[in-house]
Design a protein around this motif. Structure first.
Motif, PDB file in Angstrom:
ATOM      1  N   GLY A  11      32.959 -19.575  28.562  1.00 33.59           N
ATOM      2  CA  GLY A  11      33.659 -19.311  29.568  1.00 33.59           C
ATOM      3  C   GLY A  11      33.675 -17.837  29.606  1.00 33.59           C
ATOM      4  N   GLY A  12      34.674 -17.234  30.608  1.00 36.40           N
ATOM      5  CA  GLY A  12      34.620 -15.791  30.999  1.00 36.40           C
ATOM      6  C   GLY A  12      34.746 -14.934  29.688  1.00 36.40           C
ATOM      7  N   ILE A  13      35.710 -15.404  28.889  1.00 40.96           N
ATOM      8  CA  ILE A  13      35.786 -14.814  27.516  1.00 40.96           C
ATOM      9  C   ILE A  13      34.826 -14.892  26.435  1.00 40.96           C
ATOM     10  N   GLY A  14      34.586 -16.134  26.428  1.00 42.54           N
ATOM     11  CA  GLY A  14      33.716 -16.702  25.401  1.00 42.54           C
ATOM     12  C   GLY A  14      32.250 -16.078  25.397  1.00 42.54           C
ATOM     13  N   GLN A  15      31.607 -15.941  26.530  1.00 49.71           N
ATOM     14  CA  GLN A  15      30.256 -15.504  26.592  1.00 49.71           C
ATOM     15  C   GLN A  15      30.412 -13.940  26.199  1.00 49.71           C
ATOM     16  N   PRO A  16      30.990 -12.844  26.726  1.00 49.93           N
ATOM     17  CA  PRO A  16      30.953 -11.625  26.062  1.00 49.93           C
ATOM     18  C   PRO A  16      31.570 -11.605  24.636  1.00 49.93           C
TER      19      PRO A  16
END
Length: 337
Positions: A11-16
């Motif tokens: 997700g948007g938080i999970g990847q970074p």
């Protein structure tokens, strides 16, 4: 050897967040789980030269438990992001509570002794969901369950620096933030800032109101700016990775540290003292804690709040009670992950 697992890694938080954990030298194994795209994210990160070996998992063949098996720390950004007009409580009602309940059960089975860092919104309610599922499974360790409110501390330091007119890194402002992780439950203790905030700013009600509001509702600022394309993902990933670093350094690097996090106040005898300070028997609150090898070594005093902050405390406590109750009484019919 330290294994970290990210649930919601695509997700948007999970990847970074996964990227930053891949670069953490304490992490030697990194497992990524999501309902889609986890294999691709894992393949991408595996090309980076760092100690962590990366694997990805999807739901088939009991993927969640395989990803979690043997994990020392689990970081959970899984869930649906906010969109314009949505509150964090809207997310709880929609789907995030069920996702959290499912992941909590998987953790109870696969890695019951892991440190658990909950990012999934609304933290005020999702942390109690995790606690209740772990209690029912007989593996709840309150010293190892954290609601990650570190972004509030990061924002407070950054926004104070902006008001003072200095770059955040150069100014070095550190502002404790207590309470919860949503709107008025976020209580920045500007009076306890180090270094001290200039007295003319604290004495100017209009300036102080504006600063406190920006800290409390900074997430809305990002949601609006992204215009329906997401919420605070990059700043949350950085804050989540930094908090995970603090936990890992305390647990495996011998570096204790005082931080703030949303925790179960029964985790340490200091929690009862905090309940007296806030004038209520709330079971969860974001408080200063001392991290150690076992997680929460001590729950510390909130310190002296000035008159302005006492007013904020009343509003925070009033809203936190129902949010905690919502999570503690949630009856999961969780989706299949």
């Amino acid at each position: 050897m330290v294994k970290a697992c990210v649930c919601g890694a695509a997700g948007g938080i999970g990847q970074p967040l996964s990227l930053l954990l891949k670069l953490n030298p304490l992490v030697t194994e990194l497992a990524l789980y999501d309902v889609v795209n986890a294999l691709g994210v894992a393949a991408d990160l595996s090309h980076i030269a760092s100690p962590a070996q990366v694997t990805g998992y999807l739901p088939p063949d009991n993927g969640a438990e395989r990803a979690l098996e043997g994990s020392d720390i689990v970081i959970i950004p899984a869930g649906v992001p906010r969109k314009p007009g949505m509150t964090r409580d809207d997310l709880f009602v929609c789907i995030n509570a069920g996702i959290c309940a499912t992941l909590a059960q998987a953790i109870a089975t696969a890695c019951p002794k892991a440190f658990i860092l909950v990012i999934s919104n609304p933290v005020n309610s999702t942390v109690p969901v995790f606690a209740e599922v772990l209690k029912k499974a007989g593996v709840f360790d309150p010293k190892k369950l954290f609601g990650v409110t570190h972004l509030d501390i990061v924002r407070a330091s950054t926004f104070v620096s902006a008001v003072v007119g200095k770059p955040a890194e150069a100014s070095g402002y550190t502002v404790p933030v207590i309470g919860g992780h949503a709107g008025v439950t976020i209580l920045p203790l500007l009076s306890q800032s180090k270094p001290a905030i200039p007295s003319d700013i604290l004495a100017d009600k209009e300036k102080r109101d504006a600063l406190v509001y920006r800290i409390q509702f900074g997430g809305d600022e990002v949601v609006k700016a992204k215009d329906g394309a997401g919420s605070a993902t990059l700043s949350m990933a950085q804050a989540g990775a930094e908090f995970a670093k603090f936990v890992l350094e305390a647990a495996f690097g011998g570096k204790s540290k005082v931080v703030q996090a949303y925790v179960y106040l029964g985790a340490d005898s200091g929690g009862a003292a905090v309940q007296k300070e806030i004038g209520t028997e709330l079971e969860y609150f974001s408080v200063p804690i001392e991290l150690g090898s076992s997680g929460i070594e001590k729950i510390l005093s909130l310190g002296k709040l000035d008159e302005y902050e006492q007013g904020l405390l009343g509003a925070a406590v009033k809203e936190l009670g129902p949010s905690i109750e919502k999570g503690a009484t949630f009856q999961p019919s969780p989706p299949k992950l």
